[in-house]
Design a protein around this motif. Structure first.
Motif, short mmCIF file in Angstrom:
data_model
loop_
_atom_site.label_atom_id
_atom_site.label_comp_id
_atom_site.label_asym_id
_atom_site.label_seq_id
_atom_site.Cartn_x
_atom_site.Cartn_y
_atom_site.Cartn_z
N MET A 126 3.24 9.42 -40.74
CA MET A 126 3.57 10.22 -39.55
C MET A 126 2.96 9.56 -38.30
O MET A 126 3.59 9.45 -37.25
CB MET A 126 2.96 11.61 -39.72
N GLY A 127 1.71 9.13 -38.45
CA GLY A 127 1.03 8.47 -37.34
C GLY A 127 1.76 7.22 -36.88
O GLY A 127 1.95 6.99 -35.69
N ARG A 128 2.17 6.42 -37.87
CA ARG A 128 2.90 5.18 -37.54
C ARG A 128 4.15 5.48 -36.73
O ARG A 128 4.44 4.84 -35.73
CB ARG A 128 3.34 4.49 -38.84
N GLN A 129 4.88 6.49 -37.19
CA GLN A 129 6.15 6.84 -36.52
C GLN A 129 5.90 7.37 -35.11
O GLN A 129 6.60 7.02 -34.17
CB GLN A 129 6.90 7.90 -37.34
N VAL A 130 4.88 8.20 -34.98
CA VAL A 130 4.61 8.76 -33.64
C VAL A 130 4.17 7.64 -32.71
O VAL A 130 4.64 7.55 -31.56
CB VAL A 130 3.54 9.88 -33.73
N ARG A 131 3.30 6.76 -33.22
CA ARG A 131 2.84 5.64 -32.37
C ARG A 131 4.02 4.80 -31.89
O ARG A 131 4.09 4.40 -30.73
CB ARG A 131 1.85 4.79 -33.17
N ARG A 132 4.95 4.56 -32.80
CA ARG A 132 6.11 3.74 -32.47
C ARG A 132 6.96 4.39 -31.39
O ARG A 132 7.51 3.71 -30.53
CB ARG A 132 6.96 3.57 -33.75
#
Ligand code: SF4
Length: 331
Positions: A126-132
């Motif tokens: 989830m973090g990866r996607q939000v950061r992206r």
């Protein structure tokens, strides 16, 4: 005004690290006294100088809800509180939308908050996607259960710039978490290069001054980007509800004391929930909230207790602050 109190306050303002006895003198002040207002004045001045006059608003998105076996008595997710009965993980689309909305509204940092039940890999993804998807370099911060060195590195690699982590009042007494585990997590975060934000929380009327002092010092020693003070919010029908809540004037005293006790290299001083006297007393960091929330009894706190960025900003401006535009300087 008592000279002794003025001296303690002035010493702290000029950089002396106060000892426990001196901190106690400040926490024992009457909120109607002249000394109280002098403390607020110097705490506010120190806070403004530490952050170059710019307060911040950080936006938090709760990404899951449901009963949590750590059973922190102050938290609506504690299984024993029987407020949430089903595990629910928010769809990624919703988390993204809430994060982007907070960013768009001007939040200076975006937090993803998970209960201790959420699968770590799922949270990382989830973090990866939000950061992206975030459009600016606003820092992404994790607010989650204790973690080890390997997980701290994974958080960093996924794009988290920091963590919110606190040694809460009553660890091991009102929950099943060891104080030592909280400290080790903070150290793991530091070793991984994650920024640390912390707070003295959740303060209830039944907590002794000694207990509050202990947590103020732990927070100070964590060398965070921000410290601060937060009161416990009463969850009706739970074991701690009989104690009620600390009043905002008393909280303003505590948040002012935290500011004075914490070296000015720490630029941030938070309080929660947002309130004007806290900001007058030197709180320069408020939270806007969306999604699940340990102080709320509904899945989407933005429909209930949660403040949005605009409301936080209005209170800060009412209290005489300018609000930073762009990425946080606290994390
Ligand atoms: S505060 Fe965190 S660890 Fe404690 S019950 Fe709530 S979700 Fe679980």
């Amino acid at each position: 005004m008592q000279n002794k109190i003025k001296e303690i306050i002035d010493d702290a303002y000029h950089g002396k690290l106060l000892n426990q006895r001196e901190i106690k003198e400040l926490l024992d002040l009457d909120t109607g006294s002249e000394e109280f207002y002098y403390l607020l004045f110097k705490a506010r001045q120190m806070s403004a100088e530490a952050c170059s006059g710019k307060a911040e608003i950080h936006g938090q998105v709760g990404v899951n809800s449901g009963p949590c076996g750590c059973n922190c008595a102050f938290c609506s997710f504690a299984a024993e509180n029987k407020i949430f009965t089903e595990q629910q993980v928010e769809p990624l689309e919703r988390v993204l939308e809430q994060s982007l909305d907070l960013e768009q509204a001007g939040a200076n940092a975006i937090y993803l908050m998970a209960t201790a039940q959420l699968n770590f890999q799922g949270f990382l993804e989830m973090g990866r996607q939000v950061r992206r998807e975030l459009r600016t370099s606003v820092p992404l911060i994790a607010n989650m259960a204790d973690f080890n060195d390997e997980q701290a590195v994974a958080l960093r690699q996924a794009g988290f710039a920091g963590v919110y982590h606190a040694v809460r009042i009553g660890e091991g007494v009102v929950n099943r978490i060891k104080l030592e585990d909280r400290l080790q997590t903070i150290e793991a975060a530091r070793r991984a290069g994650l920024a640390i934000g912390t707070c003295v929380e959740p303060i209830g009327p039944e907590h002794s001054v000694e207990e509050i002092i202990e947590k103020i010092i732990i927070a100070r020693e964590a060398k965070p980007g921000f410290s601060g003070a937060m009161r416990r919010v009463t969850l009706p029908g739970t074991s701690l509800s009989r104690y009620g809540m600390v009043g905002e004037a008393r909280m303003a005293l505590i948040v002012g004391v935290v500011r004075l006790v914490t070296p000015r290299e720490v630029p941030g001083n938070c309080t929660h929930e947002p309130n004007a006297i806290g900001a007058v007393a030197g709180a320069n960091l408020f939270w806007a909230e969306a999604g699940s929330n340990p102080r709320d009894v509904v899945n989407y706190t933005e429909t209930n207790r949660g403040f949005d960025v605009g409301r936080c900003k209005k209170i800060l401006v009412d209290a005489g602050w300018q609000v930073l535009e762009g990425p946080s300087k606290f994390c």
